[in-house]
Design a protein around this motif. Structure first.
Motif, PDB file in Angstrom:
ATOM      1  N   PRO A 219       0.793  -1.235   0.000  1.00 56.09           N
ATOM      2  CA  PRO A 219       0.000   0.000   0.000  1.00 56.09           C
ATOM      3  C   PRO A 219       0.823   1.281   0.000  1.00 56.09           C
ATOM      4  O   PRO A 219       0.283   2.351  -0.265  1.00 56.09           O
ATOM      5  N   GLU A 220       2.127   1.204   0.285  1.00 63.28           N
ATOM      6  CA  GLU A 220       2.963   2.404   0.338  1.00 63.28           C
ATOM      7  C   GLU A 220       3.615   2.728  -1.008  1.00 63.28           C
ATOM      8  O   GLU A 220       4.404   3.674  -1.097  1.00 63.28           O
ATOM      9  N   GLN A 221       3.294   2.001  -2.032  1.00 64.96           N
ATOM     10  CA  GLN A 221       3.917   2.249  -3.340  1.00 64.96           C
ATOM     11  C   GLN A 221       3.542   3.638  -3.845  1.00 64.96           C
ATOM     12  O   GLN A 221       2.386   4.049  -3.778  1.00 64.96           O
ATOM     13  N   ILE A 222       4.537   4.353  -4.356  1.00 61.90           N
ATOM     14  CA  ILE A 222       4.280   5.687  -4.905  1.00 61.90           C
ATOM     15  C   ILE A 222       4.389   5.702  -6.415  1.00 61.90           C
ATOM     16  O   ILE A 222       4.008   6.676  -7.058  1.00 61.90           O
ATOM     17  N   LEU A 223       4.895   4.612  -6.983  1.00 64.79           N
ATOM     18  CA  LEU A 223       5.132   4.581  -8.426  1.00 64.79           C
ATOM     19  C   LEU A 223       5.056   3.152  -8.925  1.00 64.79           C
ATOM     20  O   LEU A 223       5.469   2.218  -8.235  1.00 64.79           O
ATOM     21  N   ARG A 224       4.504   2.983 -10.118  1.00 68.51           N
ATOM     22  CA  ARG A 224       4.466   1.684 -10.792  1.00 68.51           C
ATOM     23  C   ARG A 224       5.123   1.865 -12.157  1.00 68.51           C
ATOM     24  O   ARG A 224       4.637   2.637 -12.985  1.00 68.51           O
ATOM     25  N   TYR A 225       6.219   1.149 -12.385  1.00 66.06           N
ATOM     26  CA  TYR A 225       6.986   1.331 -13.615  1.00 66.06           C
ATOM     27  C   TYR A 225       6.988   0.063 -14.457  1.00 66.06           C
ATOM     28  O   TYR A 225       7.153  -1.051 -13.949  1.00 66.06           O
ATOM     29  N   GLY A 226       6.860   0.264 -15.769  1.00 68.35           N
ATOM     30  CA  GLY A 226       6.976  -0.833 -16.719  1.00 68.35           C
ATOM     31  C   GLY A 226       6.567  -0.344 -18.098  1.00 68.35           C
ATOM     32  O   GLY A 226       5.385  -0.058 -18.322  1.00 68.35           O
ATOM     33  N   ARG A 227       7.506  -0.220 -19.009  1.00 67.67           N
ATOM     34  CA  ARG A 227       7.183   0.286 -20.345  1.00 67.67           C
ATOM     35  C   ARG A 227       6.228  -0.662 -21.055  1.00 67.67           C
ATOM     36  O   ARG A 227       6.521  -1.841 -21.229  1.00 67.67           O
ATOM     37  N   GLY A 228       5.069  -0.123 -21.427  1.00 67.75           N
ATOM     38  CA  GLY A 228       4.089  -0.907 -22.147  1.00 67.75           C
ATOM     39  C   GLY A 228       3.104  -1.656 -21.274  1.00 67.75           C
ATOM     40  O   GLY A 228       2.230  -2.344 -21.805  1.00 67.75           O
ATOM     41  N   ILE A 229       3.203  -1.531 -19.952  1.00 69.20           N
ATOM     42  CA  ILE A 229       2.230  -2.202 -19.087  1.00 69.20           C
ATOM     43  C   ILE A 229       0.893  -1.465 -19.154  1.00 69.20           C
ATOM     44  O   ILE A 229       0.804  -0.336 -19.634  1.00 69.20           O
ATOM     45  N   ALA A 230      -0.151  -2.125 -18.676  1.00 74.89           N
ATOM     46  CA  ALA A 230      -1.457  -1.480 -18.595  1.00 74.89           C
ATOM     47  C   ALA A 230      -1.556  -0.745 -17.258  1.00 74.89           C
ATOM     48  O   ALA A 230      -1.193  -1.293 -16.217  1.00 74.89           O
ATOM     49  N   PRO A 231      -2.029   0.488 -17.261  1.00 72.31           N
ATOM     50  CA  PRO A 231      -2.191   1.200 -15.988  1.00 72.31           C
ATOM     51  C   PRO A 231      -3.320   0.605 -15.170  1.00 72.31           C
ATOM     52  O   PRO A 231      -4.213  -0.061 -15.715  1.00 72.31           O
ATOM     53  N   ILE A 232      -3.272   0.808 -13.877  1.00 73.91           N
ATOM     54  CA  ILE A 232      -4.429   0.477 -13.044  1.00 73.91           C
ATOM     55  C   ILE A 232      -5.083   1.804 -12.663  1.00 73.91           C
ATOM     56  O   ILE A 232      -4.453   2.685 -12.100  1.00 73.91           O
ATOM     57  N   TRP A 233      -6.338   1.949 -13.035  1.00 75.83           N
ATOM     58  CA  TRP A 233      -7.038   3.204 -12.808  1.00 75.83           C
ATOM     59  C   TRP A 233      -7.735   3.189 -11.463  1.00 75.83           C
ATOM     60  O   TRP A 233      -8.159   2.135 -10.976  1.00 75.83           O
ATOM     61  N   ILE A 234      -7.866   4.363 -10.876  1.00 77.94           N
ATOM     62  CA  ILE A 234      -8.494   4.479  -9.559  1.00 77.94           C
ATOM     63  C   ILE A 234      -9.982   4.748  -9.685  1.00 77.94           C
ATOM     64  O   ILE A 234     -10.735   4.637  -8.728  1.00 77.94           O
ATOM     65  N   SER A 235     -10.412   5.100 -10.901  1.00 79.18           N
ATOM     66  CA  SER A 235     -11.804   5.472 -11.120  1.00 79.18           C
ATOM     67  C   SER A 235     -12.228   5.046 -12.511  1.00 79.18           C
ATOM     68  O   SER A 235     -11.403   4.877 -13.412  1.00 79.18           O
ATOM     69  N   GLY A 236     -13.527   4.893 -12.688  1.00 79.84           N
ATOM     70  CA  GLY A 236     -14.061   4.595 -14.015  1.00 79.84           C
ATOM     71  C   GLY A 236     -14.252   5.837 -14.860  1.00 79.84           C
ATOM     72  O   GLY A 236     -14.547   5.747 -16.043  1.00 79.84           O
ATOM     73  N   GLU A 237     -14.072   7.007 -14.253  1.00 80.83           N
ATOM     74  CA  GLU A 237     -14.218   8.266 -14.971  1.00 80.83           C
ATOM     75  C   GLU A 237     -12.872   8.720 -15.539  1.00 80.83           C
ATOM     76  O   GLU A 237     -11.828   8.489 -14.951  1.00 80.83           O
ATOM     77  N   ASN A 238     -12.929   9.384 -16.677  1.00 85.40           N
ATOM     78  CA  ASN A 238     -11.755  10.023 -17.269  1.00 85.40           C
ATOM     79  C   ASN A 238     -10.623   9.035 -17.563  1.00 85.40           C
ATOM     80  O   ASN A 238      -9.451   9.313 -17.323  1.00 85.40           O
ATOM     81  N   ILE A 239     -10.972   7.877 -18.083  1.00 80.18           N
ATOM     82  CA  ILE A 239      -9.970   6.917 -18.556  1.00 80.18           C
ATOM     83  C   ILE A 239      -9.696   7.217 -20.029  1.00 80.18           C
ATOM     84  O   ILE A 239     -10.627   7.253 -20.837  1.00 80.18           O
ATOM     85  N   PRO A 240      -8.449   7.461 -20.397  1.00 84.95           N
ATOM     86  CA  PRO A 240      -8.172   7.873 -21.782  1.00 84.95           C
ATOM     87  C   PRO A 240      -8.370   6.728 -22.775  1.00 84.95           C
ATOM     88  O   PRO A 240      -8.123   5.561 -22.463  1.00 84.95           O
ATOM     89  N   GLN A 241      -8.807   7.108 -23.966  1.00 80.24           N
ATOM     90  CA  GLN A 241      -8.848   6.181 -25.082  1.00 80.24           C
ATOM     91  C   GLN A 241      -7.564   6.364 -25.902  1.00 80.24           C
ATOM     92  O   GLN A 241      -6.810   7.313 -25.703  1.00 80.24           O
ATOM     93  N   GLU A 242      -7.315   5.462 -26.807  1.00 78.21           N
ATOM     94  CA  GLU A 242      -6.082   5.533 -27.596  1.00 78.21           C
ATOM     95  C   GLU A 242      -5.959   6.859 -28.337  1.00 78.21           C
ATOM     96  O   GLU A 242      -4.869   7.425 -28.438  1.00 78.21           O
TER      97      GLU A 242
END
Length: 311
Positions: A219-242
């Motif tokens: 739970p203390e993670q401040i950053l998630r790194y990985g080129r080309g990984i899928a993000p984990i979104w915190i909300s269903g609102e304002n998720i970008p499309q390609e």
């Protein structure tokens, strides 16, 4: 956006470090991210900037820089892991050559104190702040004040980002447990109660629960790194499309490089000036080809997602 293939995710954690291991650039995050097998990206950094004024937070900026191992700026050999020897010299706040920098924020300082002509500022507001918090006393001693670090509470505190590989989470186990909990209650609940439960099962709830499950182990993670990984979104609102992610000027697509988590706000002490910045997720997208830049910087793209208030 299309789902990215499963790749190892590196988690970043904020850790206190001695001053000699840190640098003084004033931004929320700098990620050192060299590309294996790319001689032109032996040194590669992603710099994320933001303003402390809440209205400006939407105007986040991110820049990329990369250099070969042999260059005019860095030593060919890696830096020592041991602290440098004590020289007895105090820190100097101004560059010995080049542009003058503001004593408060470190940005370009074209304005100068009309009294001592040695203190530089980006604006009248920062000059007033510095005067009130110490320069008034040191202005008459211009040979000494440049070695006294002012405490304006303006700059973000600095931490070293320590990286660990994320442990794999078994989503099928989580899904099975959730399913058992629902089916186990079906025989006891009345039909209207089930209808009420179904109304509260929304896409928003599902995405937020997935976010909480994903970070539960760390739970203390401040950053998630990985080129080309899928993000984990915190909300269903304002998720970008390609189509929302602009291509790099070189013509290549941009892919997710890393995301900044809301936990970083706790370390930045962003509200200690009485003005707070906020975000749910900052997703940083960079050129998929990591195109060559020479010795310059290129601007990349950052997407800000806020936390949605749910009833």
């Amino acid at each position: 956006m299309a789902a990215a293939a499963a790749r190892p995710v590196e988690l970043g954690f904020a850790e206190s470090a001695p001053a000699w291991r840190l640098r003084s650039e004033q931004f929320p995050s700098k990620v050192y991210a060299p590309l294996p097998g790319r001689a032109d990206a032996f040194h590669r950094g992603i710099f994320l900037f933001c303003c402390r004024e809440p209205p400006c937070c939407a105007g986040l900026r991110v820049f990329r820089n990369q250099l070969p191992r042999k260059n005019d700026f860095y030593s060919y050999e890696p830096p020592s892991e041991n602290p440098p020897p004590e020289t007895g010299e105090s820190v100097c706040l101004q560059l010995k050559s080049g542009a003058h920098l503001c004593r408060v924020c470190g940005c370009l300082g074209p304005k100068t104190c009309s009294r001592c002509h040695k203190a530089y500022y980006c604006s009248k507001e920062h000059q007033t702040l510095d005067w009130r918090l110490g320069h008034k006393q040191t202005c008459a001693q211009p040979d000494h004040f440049d070695h006294i670090i002012p405490d304006h509470n303006f700059l973000f505190p600095e931490f070293e980002i320590v990286i660990e590989t994320e442990e794999e989470i078994m989503p099928e186990v989580v899904e099975k447990e959730d399913y058992s909990e629902i089916t186990g209650s079906m025989g006891e609940a009345l039909e209207e109660e089930l209808d009420s439960m179904a109304k509260h099962e929304s896409r928003e709830d599902t995405i937020f629960q997935k976010f909480k499950t994903q970070i539960a182990l760390e739970p203390e993670q401040i950053l998630r790194y990985g080129r080309g990984i899928a993000p984990i979104w915190i909300s269903g609102e304002n998720i970008p499309q390609e189509k929302d992610i602009p291509d790099c000027p070189c013509g290549a697509k941009r892919i997710l490089e890393f995301q900044v988590m809301p936990q970083l706000l706790n370390y930045l002490k962003a509200d200690r000036l009485g003005k707070s910045i906020d975000w749910g997720i900052l997703a940083v997208f960079t050129c998929a080809e990591s195109c060559s830049l020479g010795t310059g910087y290129t601007e990349e793209f950052v997407w800000k997602q806020d936390v949605t208030d749910t009833p």
